[in-house]
Write a protein that holds these residues in place. Structure first.
Motif, PDB file in Angstrom:
ATOM      1  N   ALA A 192     -69.477 -11.897  24.120  1.00 22.34           N
ATOM      2  CA  ALA A 192     -68.588 -12.398  23.290  1.00 22.34           C
ATOM      3  C   ALA A 192     -67.583 -13.477  23.997  1.00 22.34           C
ATOM      4  N   HIS A 209     -72.811 -13.789  17.625  1.00 22.25           N
ATOM      5  CA  HIS A 209     -71.368 -12.765  17.970  1.00 22.25           C
ATOM      6  C   HIS A 209     -70.115 -13.886  18.047  1.00 22.25           C
ATOM      7  N   LEU A 260     -69.287 -15.152  14.733  1.00 17.79           N
ATOM      8  CA  LEU A 260     -68.557 -14.286  13.869  1.00 17.79           C
ATOM      9  C   LEU A 260     -67.193 -14.138  14.368  1.00 17.79           C
ATOM     10  N   GLN A 261     -66.876 -14.189  15.787  1.00 18.90           N
ATOM     11  CA  GLN A 261     -65.290 -14.216  16.209  1.00 18.90           C
ATOM     12  C   GLN A 261     -65.541 -14.804  17.744  1.00 18.90           C
ATOM     13  N   PRO A 262     -64.784 -15.794  17.834  1.00 21.99           N
ATOM     14  CA  PRO A 262     -63.643 -16.107  16.951  1.00 21.99           C
ATOM     15  C   PRO A 262     -63.958 -17.368  16.131  1.00 21.99           C
ATOM     16  N   GLY A 263     -65.588 -17.986  16.071  1.00 23.04           N
ATOM     17  CA  GLY A 263     -65.850 -18.922  15.395  1.00 23.04           C
ATOM     18  C   GLY A 263     -65.952 -20.245  16.364  1.00 23.04           C
ATOM     19  N   SER A 310     -73.147  -9.678   7.437  1.00 25.57           N
ATOM     20  CA  SER A 310     -72.405  -9.432   8.383  1.00 25.57           C
ATOM     21  C   SER A 310     -71.846  -7.852   8.909  1.00 25.57           C
ATOM     22  N   ARG A 360     -69.509  -6.950  10.077  1.00 26.60           N
ATOM     23  CA  ARG A 360     -67.928  -7.063  10.291  1.00 26.60           C
ATOM     24  C   ARG A 360     -67.485  -6.547   9.084  1.00 26.60           C
ATOM     25  N   ASP A 361     -68.118  -7.389   7.877  1.00 26.91           N
ATOM     26  CA  ASP A 361     -67.402  -7.194   6.573  1.00 26.91           C
ATOM     27  C   ASP A 361     -68.696  -7.299   5.456  1.00 26.91           C
TER      28      ASP A 361
END
Length: 372
Positions: free
Chosen positions: A38, A63, A66-69, A116, A118-119
């Protein structure tokens, strides 16, 4: 912009020393590359990472998407500025997540639909999208999107994964034209020699700046990894870096170097560090063990890392038993330094002509002690 020069070779093995030139610096091979999934090597700052001797760091496309983009990272000026690391960066394409998140995805020739973690939302990752994300991230080396089959898998299933990997590489290469980034293709084929040979020939035909050996360390016996590497490396271009993905133990690295591999990565050193385990002279020491409570010697007298030069085994034991974050950071720094010292020592041994004597005995399953 990207060039690989072989500078020295072992006359008794395929081991070699080289320099891989990138826009953000030179990577001296053989070389272990820390994993910063990450855009961070867990628990270690970029300045601490540099002090371990690391030259190239890995990050993960899936990854970071997904975050932060990738838009956030591009807005910061690219991944180097975002994470405060001015050395070379390699990004995995997300292809490994096709394997590791297999219960959350479905695969076809177009690409992969992920659920995902995450969500629960659906995310489509195609070869084109994987390349677009990596261009936005701004890594020096980008990996082709591939399908990594599990172990065990039938020959038919592995053949299908190879076909798809080759088809996806063709699409990746078209997207990445004129990006100023080095695209590495990935050889698949599982434990089937014919499929490995076909894949090596196909990937090599693209004349890419480097080639990776994928589909290992996915559950197969380590002897299968050695067999794959021994068979494959003579089939790969001699003037391009060879990258064995997901390998981080001393014996496996030494055997791979003896067979002509240049680059390695693995989450093992920091994962062990976060669980209170130190790598010392090829052994794994659990610092929670009571035997370290009154041991006021350095963790490893031969190591010059932050943990070994400033702290004792007793102090590290205290930190780990007290669940102090500093203990996990210090052990992670030490473990990274351990693997980087090891690959540095192999390079020196190749140059001096003593690699076969000092390191290749591992290739014969010897437990001989090595001075490095």
């Amino acid at each position: 912009m990207f060039e690989f020069q072989v500078q020295s070779q072992c006359i008794h093995t395929r081991a070699r020393v080289g320099c891989f030139y990138t826009p953000h610096g030179v990577v001296n091979t053989p070389r272990f590359m820390p994993v910063g999934t990450a855009a961070t090597v867990k628990g270690v700052s970029s300045s601490q990472l540099a002090e371990t001797g690391a030259e190239m760091v890995l990050a993960n496309t899936f990854h970071l998407h997904l975050q932060p983009g990738e838009d956030v990272i591009a807005g910061a000026g690219g991944i180097h500025k975002f994470m405060g690391w001015d050395g070379p960066v390699l990004t995995d394409s997300g292809g490994f997540q096709v394997f590791s998140l297999s219960k959350l995805n479905r695969v076809d020739d177009r690409g992969v639909i992920f659920r995902s973690p995450r969500d629960g939302s659906e995310i489509e990752l195609t070869p084109e999208r994987a390349m677009e994300i990596q261009v936005s991230l701004g890594a020096d080396v980008v990996m082709a999107f591939d399908q990594c089959p599990p172990f065990p898998a039938s020959e038919t299933d592995v053949e299908e994964a190879c076909r798809r990997t080759h088809h996806w590489l063709d699409r990746c290469s078209k997207v990445l034209d004129n990006s100023g980034q080095a695209l590495f293709g990935i050889v698949q084929g599982g434990c089937f020699k014919t499929l490995r040979e076909q894949s090596a020939n196909y990937i090599s035909s693209f004349d890419l700046p480097g080639i990776a050996i994928g589909g290992v360390s996915v559950g197969e016996p380590v002897e299968q990894i050695h067999s794959i590497v021994r068979y494959l490396t003579p089939l790969l271009p001699v003037d391009r870096p060879r990258y064995l993905m997901g390998i981080g133990s001393l014996r496996e690295i030494a055997i791979a170097v003896a067979n002509g591999v240049d680059l390695f990565d693995c989450v093992l050193p920091t994962r062990l560090g976060r669980h209170g385990t130190a790598l010392v002279r090829g052994e794994r020491w659990n610092l929670r063990n009571a035997r370290f409570r009154n041991d006021h010697r350095p963790l490893d007298e031969s190591c010059s890392c932050l943990a070994c030069t400033n702290h004792t085994r007793a102090y590290l034991h205290h930190l780990i038993r007290s669940d102090e974050i500093l203990g996990l950071t210090l052990l992670s720094i030490h473990n990274l330094s351990h693997l980087l010292r090891f690959t540095n020592a192999m390079g020196k041994a190749i140059r001096s002509g003593c690699f076969a004597e000092d390191f290749a005995p591992w290739n014969k399953h010897s437990s001989a002690s090595h001075t490095w």
